[in-house]
Write an enzyme that holds these catalytic residues in place. Structure first.
Site, PDB file in Angstrom:
ATOM      1  CG  ASP A  21      -2.093   0.941   1.191  1.00 52.23           C
ATOM      2  OD1 ASP A  21      -2.316   1.470   0.032  1.00 52.23           O
ATOM      3  OD2 ASP A  21      -2.860   1.177   2.229  1.00 52.23           O
ATOM      4  CG  HIS A  38       0.315   2.438  -9.652  1.00 48.09           C
ATOM      5  ND1 HIS A  38       0.085   1.992  -8.078  1.00 48.09           N
ATOM      6  CD2 HIS A  38      -0.798   3.242  -9.820  1.00 48.09           C
ATOM      7  CE1 HIS A  38      -1.090   2.479  -7.822  1.00 48.09           C
ATOM      8  NE2 HIS A  38      -1.568   2.780  -9.122  1.00 48.09           N
ATOM      9  CG  LEU A 132       9.974 -16.914  -4.188  1.00 52.60           C
ATOM     10  CD1 LEU A 132       9.646 -17.144  -2.785  1.00 52.60           C
ATOM     11  CD2 LEU A 132      10.879 -15.615  -4.582  1.00 52.60           C
TER      12      LEU A 132
HETATM   13  C1  FPP Z   1      -1.632   0.227  -3.592  1.00 52.29           C
HETATM   14  O1  FPP Z   1      -1.281   1.539  -3.454  1.00 52.29           O
HETATM   15  C2  FPP Z   1      -1.382  -0.606  -4.533  1.00 52.29           C
HETATM   16  C3  FPP Z   1      -2.028  -1.025  -5.420  1.00 52.29           C
HETATM   17  C4  FPP Z   1      -3.597  -1.211  -5.502  1.00 52.29           C
HETATM   18  C5  FPP Z   1      -1.464  -1.833  -6.469  1.00 52.29           C
HETATM   19  C6  FPP Z   1      -0.173  -2.577  -6.351  1.00 52.29           C
HETATM   20  C7  FPP Z   1       0.588  -2.468  -7.614  1.00 52.29           C
HETATM   21  C8  FPP Z   1       1.996  -2.410  -7.674  1.00 52.29           C
HETATM   22  C9  FPP Z   1       2.911  -2.419  -6.283  1.00 52.29           C
HETATM   23  C10 FPP Z   1       2.818  -2.431  -8.790  1.00 52.29           C
HETATM   24  C11 FPP Z   1       2.518  -3.441  -9.688  1.00 52.29           C
HETATM   25  C12 FPP Z   1       2.763  -4.910  -9.180  1.00 52.29           C
HETATM   26  C13 FPP Z   1       3.293  -5.789  -9.814  1.00 52.29           C
HETATM   27  C14 FPP Z   1       3.129  -7.128  -9.462  1.00 52.29           C
HETATM   28  C15 FPP Z   1       4.109  -5.665 -11.322  1.00 52.29           C
HETATM   29  P1  FPP Z   1      -2.215   2.743  -3.785  1.00 52.29           P
HETATM   30  O2  FPP Z   1      -2.437   2.998  -4.992  1.00 52.29           O
HETATM   31  O3  FPP Z   1      -3.493   2.204  -3.047  1.00 52.29           O
HETATM   32  O4  FPP Z   1      -1.821   3.714  -2.690  1.00 52.29           O
HETATM   33  P2  FPP Z   1      -2.441   5.132  -1.980  1.00 52.29           P
HETATM   34  O5  FPP Z   1      -3.426   4.242  -1.039  1.00 52.29           O
HETATM   35  O6  FPP Z   1      -1.308   5.960  -1.443  1.00 52.29           O
HETATM   36  O7  FPP Z   1      -3.383   5.700  -3.100  1.00 52.29           O
END
Ligand code: FPP
Length: 243
Positions: A21, A38, A132
């Site tokens: 997150d 992201h 893994l």
């Molecule tokens: C949460 O941050 C993150 C996500 C909903 C997406 C997770 C994706 C990644 C880590 C990148 C791509 C992953 C792979 C496996 C290639 P948020 O957008 O909710 O952050 P915020 O709460 O600060 O808005």
């Protein structure tokens, strides 16, 4: 994902699950777009996969897209799935070389075709790997997982007395994987957000204010040090624990 060969450390969790997150907040704090956040998050994924492989962690599950995430703007959703395709294209050679097996927890039938195809390709290319298990929770929700497991049992005309914790486990998307020993959530939120609800019954939880893009090897090592300091009793007393 780089080279390394080391035995597993004492007190290492077998299965780490992470709620990644804070990509958006990380980007906003730097005057960048959410997409940049992201992208930085996907670089953190690479770092953590490498570190887990190096340490000898055998299962790593990453919450990459929840069923609730479909409520985000279409452009952000499109960006996330394009990023997934690039990630798989860039990382597949390393996964093959490093004996990493990719799996998905969730219903991938609803995913955009290009990402589904990239996932299926990577899963089949790594199907015989075993060092893994890298699991991506995609279009995942813990409650939906329990519902689909119940439906499978009902569709097989399972008798009520044959429904056990084990038969439910065996029908979850996580079937065959150990329960997570350690669940990590970044960015200061203290909740589970529908992640591995059934499987985390006895997990240890680690919450950190660090945003996901800043979560690197040192932060993982700190989480592992905390994990090692915990006394896991699984409902038993401290005295009974060793017996
Ligand atoms: C949460 O941050 C993150 C996500 C909903 C997406 C997770 C994706 C990644 C880590 C990148 C791509 C992953 C792979 C496996 C290639 P948020 O957008 O909710 O952050 P915020 O709460 O600060 O808005």
């Amino acid at each position: 994902m780089t080279q390394h060969k080391q035995g597993p450390e004492e007190g290492l969790p077998q299965h780490i699950a992470i709620i990644m997150d804070g990509n958006g907040r990380w980007a906003t704090a730097r005057g960048l777009s959410r997409s940049e956040g992201h992208k930085a998050g996907s670089r953190a994924v690479r770092t953590i996969v490498t570190r887990c492989r190096e340490l000898g962690v055998t299962h790593l599950t990453l919450y990459a897209f929840s069923q609730e995430n479909w409520g985000r703007p279409k452009t952000e959703i499109g960006f996330l799935f394009d990023l997934l395709v690039s990630f798989l294209r860039d990382e597949l050679p390393a996964m093959e070389r490093e004996n990493i097996r990719l799996s998905v927890f969730g219903d991938i039938s609803a995913l955009p075709l290009t990402s589904r195809k990239a996932l299926e390709h990577a899963m089949s290319r790594t199907a015989n790997n075993s060092a893994l298990h890298l699991n991506l929770a995609l279009n995942y929700s813990g409650r939906a997982d329990i519902v689909q497991a119940c439906r499978k049992l009902a569709a097989a005309d399972t008798k009520p007395e044959d429904i056990t914790e084990q038969t439910i486990s065996d029908n979850l998307w996580t079937a065959g994987h150990p329960d997570p020993d350690l669940v990590i959530r970044t960015s200061g939120e203290i909740r589970l957000s529908n992640f591995l609800l059934y499987q985390s019954a006895y997990s240890e939880f680690y919450f950190t204010d660090i945003q996901w893009p800043d979560f690197g090897s040192e932060e993982l090592d700190a989480a592992l040090a905390t994990f090692r300091s915990r006394s896991r009793r699984f409902g038993r007393t401290e005295e009974q624990k060793g017996s």
